[in-house]
Design a protein around this motif. Sequence first.
Motif, PDB file in Angstrom:
ATOM      1  N   TYR A  75       0.829  -1.208   0.000  1.00  0.00           N
ATOM      2  CA  TYR A  75       0.000   0.000   0.000  1.00  0.00           C
ATOM      3  C   TYR A  75       0.866   1.262   0.000  1.00  0.00           C
ATOM      4  O   TYR A  75       0.588   2.225  -0.720  1.00  0.00           O
ATOM      5  CB  TYR A  75      -0.921  -0.014   1.217  1.00  0.00           C
ATOM      6  N   LEU A  76       1.920   1.251   0.804  1.00  0.00           N
ATOM      7  CA  LEU A  76       2.796   2.416   0.879  1.00  0.00           C
ATOM      8  C   LEU A  76       3.475   2.697  -0.451  1.00  0.00           C
ATOM      9  O   LEU A  76       3.611   3.860  -0.863  1.00  0.00           O
ATOM     10  CB  LEU A  76       3.863   2.198   1.963  1.00  0.00           C
TER      11      LEU A  76
ATOM     12  N   LEU B 115       0.532   4.927  -2.158  1.00  0.00           N
ATOM     13  CA  LEU B 115       1.052   6.209  -1.691  1.00  0.00           C
ATOM     14  C   LEU B 115       2.336   6.614  -2.394  1.00  0.00           C
ATOM     15  O   LEU B 115       2.818   7.736  -2.194  1.00  0.00           O
ATOM     16  CB  LEU B 115       1.290   6.166  -0.173  1.00  0.00           C
ATOM     17  N   GLU B 116       2.922   5.672  -3.163  1.00  0.00           N
ATOM     18  CA  GLU B 116       4.120   5.928  -3.963  1.00  0.00           C
ATOM     19  C   GLU B 116       5.295   6.411  -3.114  1.00  0.00           C
ATOM     20  O   GLU B 116       6.033   7.332  -3.485  1.00  0.00           O
ATOM     21  CB  GLU B 116       3.814   6.932  -5.082  1.00  0.00           C
ATOM     22  N   GLU B 117       5.482   5.765  -1.969  1.00  0.00           N
ATOM     23  CA  GLU B 117       6.654   6.066  -1.151  1.00  0.00           C
ATOM     24  C   GLU B 117       7.864   5.301  -1.685  1.00  0.00           C
ATOM     25  O   GLU B 117       7.731   4.281  -2.345  1.00  0.00           O
ATOM     26  CB  GLU B 117       6.398   5.681   0.317  1.00  0.00           C
TER      27      GLU B 117
ATOM     28  N   TYR C 107      -1.282  13.344  -3.548  1.00  0.00           N
ATOM     29  CA  TYR C 107      -1.390  12.867  -2.174  1.00  0.00           C
ATOM     30  C   TYR C 107      -0.322  13.481  -1.268  1.00  0.00           C
ATOM     31  O   TYR C 107      -0.369  13.349  -0.061  1.00  0.00           O
ATOM     32  CB  TYR C 107      -1.246  11.335  -2.148  1.00  0.00           C
ATOM     33  N   GLY C 108       0.607  14.148  -1.840  1.00  0.00           N
ATOM     34  CA  GLY C 108       1.731  14.625  -1.055  1.00  0.00           C
ATOM     35  C   GLY C 108       1.396  15.745  -0.096  1.00  0.00           C
ATOM     36  O   GLY C 108       2.274  16.241   0.595  1.00  0.00           O
ATOM     37  N   SER C 109       0.170  16.225  -0.045  1.00  0.00           N
ATOM     38  CA  SER C 109      -0.187  17.307   0.864  1.00  0.00           C
ATOM     39  C   SER C 109       0.016  16.861   2.302  1.00  0.00           C
ATOM     40  O   SER C 109      -0.249  15.733   2.669  1.00  0.00           O
ATOM     41  CB  SER C 109      -1.631  17.742   0.639  1.00  0.00           C
TER      42      SER C 109
END
Length: 557
Positions: free
Chosen positions: A46-47, A51-53, A119-121
């Motif tokens: 998921y990350l 979330l593209e971590e 999503y980076g907010s």
Amino acid sequence: MRLPFFYICWKFFRLFQGWKVASFVLGLVFSQSLSHIVAISNLMPYLINVLEEKLPLAAATANLRTGITAIMAIFGAHLSDAYTGFYRLIFYSTIIYITGLLLLTISAFKLHSEATSAYGSSDRLWVFRMALLLVALGKAGHTPMLKAFGACQLKSRGAEDDDKVHARLNCWWCIGVNAGAFCGILLLAIVEGRQYWVAGYGVLTLTMCIAFCIFVLGKPLYKCVEPRGSLLSRASRVLVAAFFKRHLDVPTDASQLYHGDSNQLLHTDSLRFLDKAAIVESQSSELNEDRTKRRLCTVMEVEETKLLLRMFPIWTTFLNYGLVKSLGSTFFLQQGSNMDRKYSLGNVPLPFLLIFTRYVSGQIIWLNKRLSKAYPELEQVITPLVRIGIGLIFGILCCSIASSLEAKRLDIIKRHDLQDRPKETLPINVFWLTPQFMLLGAMDGFTYSGIKDFYYNQVPKSMWSFGPSFTLSVIGFGSLLGVIDIAATDKASKQGGRTSWFADSINKSRLDIFYLSLVILSCINLVFYGFLARKYTYKKAVSEDDPDSGVIDTMSF
């Protein structure tokens, strides 16, 4: 033919006695297992995929979550034993768990909201991090208190031996865990395939709320045991008393020390500084006042503290087990993220691979118990320390096989020129990862049960309640060690202007070399463990009873 049939029916009925109380607790077991599969086991994919971590940050986050859960579970066990009791701790931790799942749902909703595009907010990242922390804290309050609470309820139903309570507890526990895991795999397959994360986390929140309401409704039927003190409290009292009496001389005759009412452990001559905590300074009329002021401890309390300190050196060698174990829910799962996962109805959820680990681990633990009952003399040969050593060897084999399979996967990526396309499906089936997950289960089955039995064999009955915390500390600090290892490896591999072994994507990373470094580290740890195991001094106890290790099993699921 009728006699065997009625006998089986009678045994089945006896096994399911206590269903009224168990049914109120079963909902929490089911919902926790469901949440673990969907929200926790799938955290690493998921990350990275949602979330593209970056890979190292995602792995560190997943390991940090595991470490916080395990270490806070130790603190939770201390609170339960010393202050709150099982029921109140489970009650408050479930509220925290539900809050965390609710925040996960909100963060997923914001992720898919049309109002914001990236999503980076900071606000959404803050919501997700806070949700993850609350989920970790909530799970810490459930593990292992939920199972211990269930055992307490079944024991209170009648005067039965521990074997029957153990069998009945495991029956209910397996029903809740396996049903939750099965539903979790199905839910994850739907959520992951259609990216319905809001609906998925919403189902988890609703399920936990319903289970919590059912749990609270059963309170009139529960037997709530009052707190009776914690081993950590007693150990801290010994250290404080020994510090305040550091100016005193330890008497040569141990009979001059304060023994209290009873003593299960014989006095030992090691770590004699701690004996100062049991020196009587006042007259008999003032003993209670000194005890209240933490200035006087019994010989029993001093010897308990000595046992913990003696086990500390060999405990450090167990941390490598926690480090390797953390690979299963991080890098191992991510290896399969872009492998071929197709089957007739869709894609295989990545946490499904953890079933192989759980199955092998469970079979080894079951086989070890069966052999111990059938051949009691075998325990003199295959001791807990031997089983731990075998498990550490399986950990080395696991990392070796994982390195070989990762080298094969990277070779396929290179041949098909897919380094810059991490979401492209590779022409290799995900079940090629099965061997390393099975070897991970073999390591878990031998090492986990060995650590648990080692602790119970070395301590008196008064210290058994700390057993789950002892095993959880290995997993918790081992996972935190994994965070440090990832950071150190990332920095070391960049020396000289070279490319880090942990790139932004799994296709550019060199996990095969990282696994080889863990093989070397595990081999060094195994040699150090063998040295300490040969030098370890076993305790001298007055009474030698076998604990019911099954009732306080803390196997994570």
